[in-house]
Design a protein around this motif. Sequence first.
Motif, PDB file in Angstrom:
ATOM      1  N   UNK A   1     -35.642  11.556  71.329  1.00  0.00           N
ATOM      2  CA  UNK A   1     -35.928  10.348  70.568  1.00  0.00           C
ATOM      3  C   UNK A   1     -36.974  10.504  69.493  1.00  0.00           C
ATOM      4  N   UNK A   2     -37.539  11.711  69.377  1.00  0.00           N
ATOM      5  CA  UNK A   2     -38.585  11.972  68.378  1.00  0.00           C
ATOM      6  C   UNK A   2     -38.088  12.991  67.361  1.00  0.00           C
ATOM      7  N   UNK A   3     -38.853  13.122  66.288  1.00  0.00           N
ATOM      8  CA  UNK A   3     -38.473  14.096  65.276  1.00  0.00           C
ATOM      9  C   UNK A   3     -38.993  15.485  65.666  1.00  0.00           C
ATOM     10  N   UNK A   4     -38.386  16.477  65.057  1.00  0.00           N
ATOM     11  CA  UNK A   4     -38.806  17.867  65.254  1.00  0.00           C
ATOM     12  C   UNK A   4     -40.208  18.053  64.685  1.00  0.00           C
ATOM     13  N   UNK A   5     -41.080  18.775  65.421  1.00  0.00           N
ATOM     14  CA  UNK A   5     -42.474  18.883  64.974  1.00  0.00           C
ATOM     15  C   UNK A   5     -43.084  20.190  65.441  1.00  0.00           C
ATOM     16  N   UNK A   6     -44.111  20.625  64.704  1.00  0.00           N
ATOM     17  CA  UNK A   6     -44.905  21.757  65.174  1.00  0.00           C
ATOM     18  C   UNK A   6     -45.540  21.358  66.502  1.00  0.00           C
ATOM     19  N   UNK A   7     -45.534  22.260  67.477  1.00  0.00           N
ATOM     20  CA  UNK A   7     -46.039  21.909  68.809  1.00  0.00           C
ATOM     21  C   UNK A   7     -47.516  21.536  68.763  1.00  0.00           C
ATOM     22  N   UNK A   8     -48.268  22.181  67.857  1.00  0.00           N
ATOM     23  CA  UNK A   8     -49.696  21.862  67.742  1.00  0.00           C
ATOM     24  C   UNK A   8     -49.891  20.417  67.297  1.00  0.00           C
ATOM     25  N   UNK A   9     -49.017  19.914  66.420  1.00  0.00           N
ATOM     26  CA  UNK A   9     -49.086  18.518  65.984  1.00  0.00           C
ATOM     27  C   UNK A   9     -48.579  17.594  67.075  1.00  0.00           C
TER      28      UNK A   9
END
Length: 310
Positions: free
Chosen positions: A287-295
């Motif tokens: 349900x969320x967008x793809x993101x850098x894991x640190x963010x």
Amino acid sequence: MKIAFLGTPEFAVAPLDGVARAGHEVVCVVAQPDRPAGRGQELREPATKVWARAHGIPVLQPEKVRDGRLARELAALRPDVLVVVAYGRILGEDLLTLAPLGAVNVHASLLPRWRGAAPIQWALAEGDRETGVTVMRMDVGLDTGDILLQRALTVAPGETSAALHDRLSALGAAALVEALPLLAEGRLVPVRQDGARATHARILEKEDGRLDFALPAARLAQRVRAFTPWPGAFTSLGGKLLKVHAARPLPEGAGLAPGEARAAAGGIAVGCGEGSALLLEEVQLEGKRRAAAAEFVKGQPLAAGTVLGR
């Protein structure tokens, strides 16, 4: 040389384009039928069909290949050779013997290693440092024909199956263009495959992408690269699907139990088998967008004792 080209997906386009650019006459392209794809399940044309229509080349899309009809249609075109690249169907004896020079196949591995449907992905999943393409004279078995020509390449550090796919497609095109005139001149010496060395690259299933943190981190990183973009590597966080788009093993264990996760420099450290740890670098929670894991962990901090996969 007159070529009947049998191929379906994007992998086959570079070899198809290569033989046309080399001056061979492609008398027709045979592809699988249009299939529903995407969220809307709209009919999608095979990549080779799109290429063929753009170049004014006839396309055949038979539902069946063993009822004799395709063989009759191809025989009427009088090709010198059948070229098969990722067509996705097993051909019968009538097709294999239809042309004077027979049927040759471009396979994305150094046979007999990785016979079967997903050679690129399994080569990466098993940590092969070298792979390549094989131009093979087809027989009735699954990738068991005599080897006519092979070309190898080194797997790049961190390379995904998508990137390796493109490099092998280009290498397959070059190998095919090299092999065809040699085949016509009788200058290729067929080499029988050593069946004792054969490995099988079975078709991928969605469950192959599930990360088992009991495995060593290096092995899991290989699987993430192998199964990106499909079926995609995944685990779960708090009962929700967590896709893992990029990951690498940490040089040292993080003192975490298998599956235990915590924020770390550059992402999320996860404990793995044999005391190792995997750093998740890019993730996507359901349900969320793809993101850098640190963010990601800044917006959704991991509680102490968080375990992935539960």
